[in-house]
Design a protein around this motif. Structure first.
Motif, PDB file in Angstrom:
ATOM      1  N   ARG A 116      -6.448 -13.479  -6.222  1.00 10.83           N
ATOM      2  CA  ARG A 116      -7.465 -12.596  -5.649  1.00 10.83           C
ATOM      3  C   ARG A 116      -7.209 -12.325  -4.175  1.00 10.83           C
ATOM      4  O   ARG A 116      -7.402 -11.196  -3.705  1.00 10.83           O
ATOM      5  CB  ARG A 116      -8.857 -13.206  -5.817  1.00 10.83           C
ATOM      6  CG  ARG A 116      -9.960 -12.364  -5.165  1.00 10.83           C
ATOM      7  CD  ARG A 116     -11.331 -12.982  -5.333  1.00 10.83           C
ATOM      8  NE  ARG A 116     -12.370 -12.095  -4.786  1.00 10.83           N
ATOM      9  CZ  ARG A 116     -12.996 -12.317  -3.628  1.00 10.83           C
ATOM     10  NH1 ARG A 116     -12.682 -13.377  -2.884  1.00 10.83           N
ATOM     11  NH2 ARG A 116     -13.927 -11.462  -3.204  1.00 10.83           N
ATOM     12  N   ALA A 117      -6.760 -13.335  -3.443  1.00 12.83           N
ATOM     13  CA  ALA A 117      -6.510 -13.154  -2.009  1.00 12.83           C
ATOM     14  C   ALA A 117      -5.519 -12.035  -1.756  1.00 12.83           C
ATOM     15  O   ALA A 117      -5.648 -11.281  -0.782  1.00 12.83           O
ATOM     16  CB  ALA A 117      -6.015 -14.463  -1.391  1.00 12.83           C
ATOM     17  N   ALA A 118      -4.515 -11.905  -2.628  1.00  6.84           N
ATOM     18  CA  ALA A 118      -3.537 -10.825  -2.477  1.00  6.84           C
ATOM     19  C   ALA A 118      -4.168  -9.473  -2.760  1.00  6.84           C
ATOM     20  O   ALA A 118      -3.840  -8.473  -2.107  1.00  6.84           O
ATOM     21  CB  ALA A 118      -2.348 -11.062  -3.407  1.00  6.84           C
ATOM     22  N   ARG A 119      -5.090  -9.431  -3.718  1.00  9.10           N
ATOM     23  CA  ARG A 119      -5.759  -8.173  -4.030  1.00  9.10           C
ATOM     24  C   ARG A 119      -6.630  -7.722  -2.850  1.00  9.10           C
ATOM     25  O   ARG A 119      -6.599  -6.554  -2.449  1.00  9.10           O
ATOM     26  CB  ARG A 119      -6.591  -8.309  -5.314  1.00  9.10           C
ATOM     27  CG  ARG A 119      -5.730  -8.554  -6.554  1.00  9.10           C
ATOM     28  CD  ARG A 119      -6.517  -8.420  -7.834  1.00  9.10           C
ATOM     29  NE  ARG A 119      -7.459  -9.505  -8.071  1.00  9.10           N
ATOM     30  CZ  ARG A 119      -7.154 -10.651  -8.681  1.00  9.10           C
ATOM     31  NH1 ARG A 119      -5.912 -10.870  -9.107  1.00  9.10           N
ATOM     32  NH2 ARG A 119      -8.075 -11.577  -8.879  1.00  9.10           N
ATOM     33  N   VAL A 120      -7.396  -8.642  -2.296  1.00  7.71           N
ATOM     34  CA  VAL A 120      -8.238  -8.297  -1.154  1.00  7.71           C
ATOM     35  C   VAL A 120      -7.380  -7.950   0.059  1.00  7.71           C
ATOM     36  O   VAL A 120      -7.697  -7.016   0.813  1.00  7.71           O
ATOM     37  CB  VAL A 120      -9.218  -9.441  -0.828  1.00  7.71           C
ATOM     38  CG1 VAL A 120     -10.010  -9.133   0.445  1.00  7.71           C
ATOM     39  CG2 VAL A 120     -10.174  -9.668  -1.998  1.00  7.71           C
ATOM     40  N   ARG A 121      -6.277  -8.671   0.242  1.00  3.20           N
ATOM     41  CA  ARG A 121      -5.369  -8.360   1.362  1.00  3.20           C
ATOM     42  C   ARG A 121      -4.811  -6.949   1.235  1.00  3.20           C
ATOM     43  O   ARG A 121      -4.672  -6.229   2.225  1.00  3.20           O
ATOM     44  CB  ARG A 121      -4.231  -9.377   1.406  1.00  3.20           C
ATOM     45  CG  ARG A 121      -3.340  -9.246   2.644  1.00  3.20           C
ATOM     46  CD  ARG A 121      -2.491 -10.485   2.841  1.00  3.20           C
ATOM     47  NE  ARG A 121      -1.553 -10.714   1.757  1.00  3.20           N
ATOM     48  CZ  ARG A 121      -1.621 -11.728   0.908  1.00  3.20           C
ATOM     49  NH1 ARG A 121      -2.611 -12.600   0.985  1.00  3.20           N
ATOM     50  NH2 ARG A 121      -0.720 -11.879  -0.039  1.00  3.20           N
ATOM     51  N   ASP A 124      -7.397  -4.643   2.405  1.00  2.00           N
ATOM     52  CA  ASP A 124      -7.411  -4.663   3.872  1.00  2.00           C
ATOM     53  C   ASP A 124      -6.283  -3.804   4.440  1.00  2.00           C
ATOM     54  O   ASP A 124      -6.458  -3.125   5.462  1.00  2.00           O
ATOM     55  CB  ASP A 124      -7.255  -6.094   4.386  1.00  2.00           C
ATOM     56  CG  ASP A 124      -8.492  -6.954   4.160  1.00  2.00           C
ATOM     57  OD1 ASP A 124      -9.584  -6.386   3.940  1.00  2.00           O
ATOM     58  OD2 ASP A 124      -8.356  -8.192   4.219  1.00  2.00           O
ATOM     59  N   ASP A 183     -14.973  -7.280  -4.623  1.00  2.00           N
ATOM     60  CA  ASP A 183     -13.700  -7.336  -3.903  1.00  2.00           C
ATOM     61  C   ASP A 183     -13.581  -6.205  -2.884  1.00  2.00           C
ATOM     62  O   ASP A 183     -13.068  -6.400  -1.778  1.00  2.00           O
ATOM     63  CB  ASP A 183     -12.525  -7.287  -4.880  1.00  2.00           C
ATOM     64  CG  ASP A 183     -12.197  -8.660  -5.447  1.00  2.00           C
ATOM     65  OD1 ASP A 183     -12.994  -9.603  -5.228  1.00  2.00           O
ATOM     66  OD2 ASP A 183     -11.149  -8.791  -6.114  1.00  2.00           O
ATOM     67  N   SER A 187     -13.420  -6.716   1.463  1.00  2.00           N
ATOM     68  CA  SER A 187     -12.317  -6.186   2.271  1.00  2.00           C
ATOM     69  C   SER A 187     -12.851  -5.493   3.514  1.00  2.00           C
ATOM     70  O   SER A 187     -14.061  -5.405   3.739  1.00  2.00           O
ATOM     71  CB  SER A 187     -11.491  -5.201   1.440  1.00  2.00           C
ATOM     72  OG  SER A 187     -12.153  -3.951   1.330  1.00  2.00           O
TER      73      SER A 187
END
Length: 214
Positions: A116-121, A124, A183, A187
């Motif tokens: 998930r962190a990669a998706r939100v990144r 961003d 998500d 962001s």
């Protein structure tokens, strides 16, 4: 099962099945005219082609070099190569300057990123490259799709079958609509609207500090 090697492997066959733009993207782009446009996860360039008709310059970014070759071929064959550039890059680390893009589409790519962190990144990153008055459309597969009998988002693999019968697994995070909206909200993007159509979640988003039309 990283997306780059997966889509490099299936690029030619995949591209043949992705001839037409999505109606939701066509509707989003209708009436828009801008200086610079961006297609994140451009694949074979089918949506970059639409952007090239609405922008002075359109850039397509994809992690798969195989799909980028298909996009370059499509642009050349269809006569929009002079208005486009195709660049190898990761949606979570876009090779694009900040505040450089007036209009963007990020279609059917977010769901291939993990965790998930990669998706939100990546969301961003979209916020970073959009100009203050820029707008974008984000989409991802949803649990609302007929093929899924789930109410909460989940990770899965979906096989792609090549003409010779070989199957290539592709990673997906299938969003439930509430999770998708969460998500987007997590962001740096400003969320104008979220909807579900044809089994996909869609979000119309803007750069931080942007004001909605009207």
């Amino acid at each position: 099962m990283d997306p780059q090697s997966t889509y490099d492997r299936i690029a030619g066959h995949f591209s043949k099945t992705r001839e037409y733009a999505w109606p939701e993207v066509e509707s989003f782009l209708e009436g828009r005219r801008v200086g610079r446009a961006l297609d994140v996860g451009c694949g074979n360039g089918r949506h970059t082609e639409l952007l090239a008709d609405r922008a002075e310059r359109a850039v397509g970014v994809d992690l798969s070099r195989g799909l980028l070759r298909e996009a370059v071929r499509r642009a050349r064959d269809r006569g929009f190569a002079a208005r486009t550039a195709f660049v190898h890059g990761d949606a979570a680390a876009l090779p694009v300057a900040g505040d450089a893009v007036d209009l963007a589409v990020y279609v059917a790519t977010l769901h291939h990123l993990s965790p998930r962190a990669a998706r939100v990144r990546s969301l961003d990153e979209l916020a970073r490259v959009l100009r203050p008055d820029g707008v974008a459309l984000v989409s991802a597969w949803s649990t609302a799709h007929d093929r899924f009998d789930r109410e909460e988002g989940f990770d899965t693999t979906v096989d792609w079958t090549l003409p010779g019968g070989e199957t290539v697994p592709r990673y997906y995070h299938v969003y439930d609509p509430e999770e998708f909206e969460s998500d987007l909200a997590a962001s740096d993007l400003v969320v104008d609207d979220v909807a579900v159509s044809s089994g996909n979640c869609y979000g119309v988003v803007r750069a931080p500090g942007a004001r909605p039309d009207g």
